[in-house]
Design a protein around this motif. Structure first.
Motif: not given
Length: 247
Positions: A110-112, A133-135, A145-146, A169-170
């Protein structure tokens, strides 16, 4: 509406010249064609999307209001929501319980989609919670991705240094996975280009490409020697055969 009668294309041309840039240089930084820049400056192509005007303004290092001919407003801080993103990037432990991977993938998708449709205001509100959430999930793929979404959004908002932090960070989240590292490097390069560090951006891109390219394979020495020896052994025999046939 602009407050003077100078067309926006002429303002683009004026600022381009002030920045000592050719039409081709501006086109390269915008990832568009020289023809597109020429048509914009001549007023043949309309600039009817604010996101495009923002991108032009960022490359030309001026406020969008300057291109629009509007009076410059009082200096403001970062766009609303950027401080929340900065705070989320500063957190190394998720403050919330991990969610199910399928739900997180849905949120990332949804974010993409929001980013691709230029819904930046909406995405600014979503990103801090998504990062938390992803952390919590500790999934390298979802983390990459985030962070990439965050970096791309921050580039659009003119926060190049913070975008580079998210892209870095990615890269860290990608670990030893060459595919994830390569995709993260795209965000690193975009953030560096937004900071006018083109050479570093190229270096980051080439390093990522080298990680995913297959290593060249060469025949072993004994295989080369064996092949050469086999050919050498055959040549006298073939020549003798030819000699007998000729005699």
């Amino acid at each position: 509406m602009a407050n003077d009668d100078v067309p926006i294309g002429r303002r683009v041309a004026r600022w381009r010249v002030r920045r000592s840039m050719t039409q081709q240089m501006l086109a390269d930084r915008l990832r568009r064609s020289k023809s597109w820049v020429d048509k914009v400056e001549r007023g043949v192509r309309a600039l009817d999307r604010y996101s495009v005007i923002q991108e032009l303004a960022h490359v030309l290092r001026v406020d969008p209001e300057m291109l629009l001919g509007q009076p410059r407003s009082t200096p403001a801080g970062p766009p609303d929501g950027v401080d929340d993103i900065r705070a989320a990037l500063a957190r190394y432990n998720s403050p919330q319980a991990p969610e199910q991977p399928d739900e997180l993938r849905r949120q990332v998708g949804y974010a993409w989609l929001s980013y691709q449709h230029a819904h930046y205001g909406q995405l600014v509100r979503v990103v801090p919670g998504l990062l938390d959430a992803v952390q919590g999930a500790r999934s390298p793929e979802l983390l990459v991705q985030a962070y990439r979404i965050t970096s791309s959004l921050l580039v659009k908002l003119g926060e190049a240094d913070l975008a580079w932090l998210a892209a870095d960070r990615a890269m860290s989240a990608a670990g030893d996975d060459p595919i994830l590292a390569a995709t993260a490097a795209v965000s690193v390069a975009q953030a560096l280009r937004a900071s006018n560090r083109d050479r570093l951006a190229l270096t980051a891109t080439l390093a990522a490409a080298n990680r995913i390219l297959p290593a060249p394979s060469y025949p072993a020495d004994h295989e080369v020697g064996g092949l050469r020896g086999d050919q050498t052994a055959r040549q006298p025999h073939d020549q003798r055969g030819e000699g007998r046939g000729g005699g």
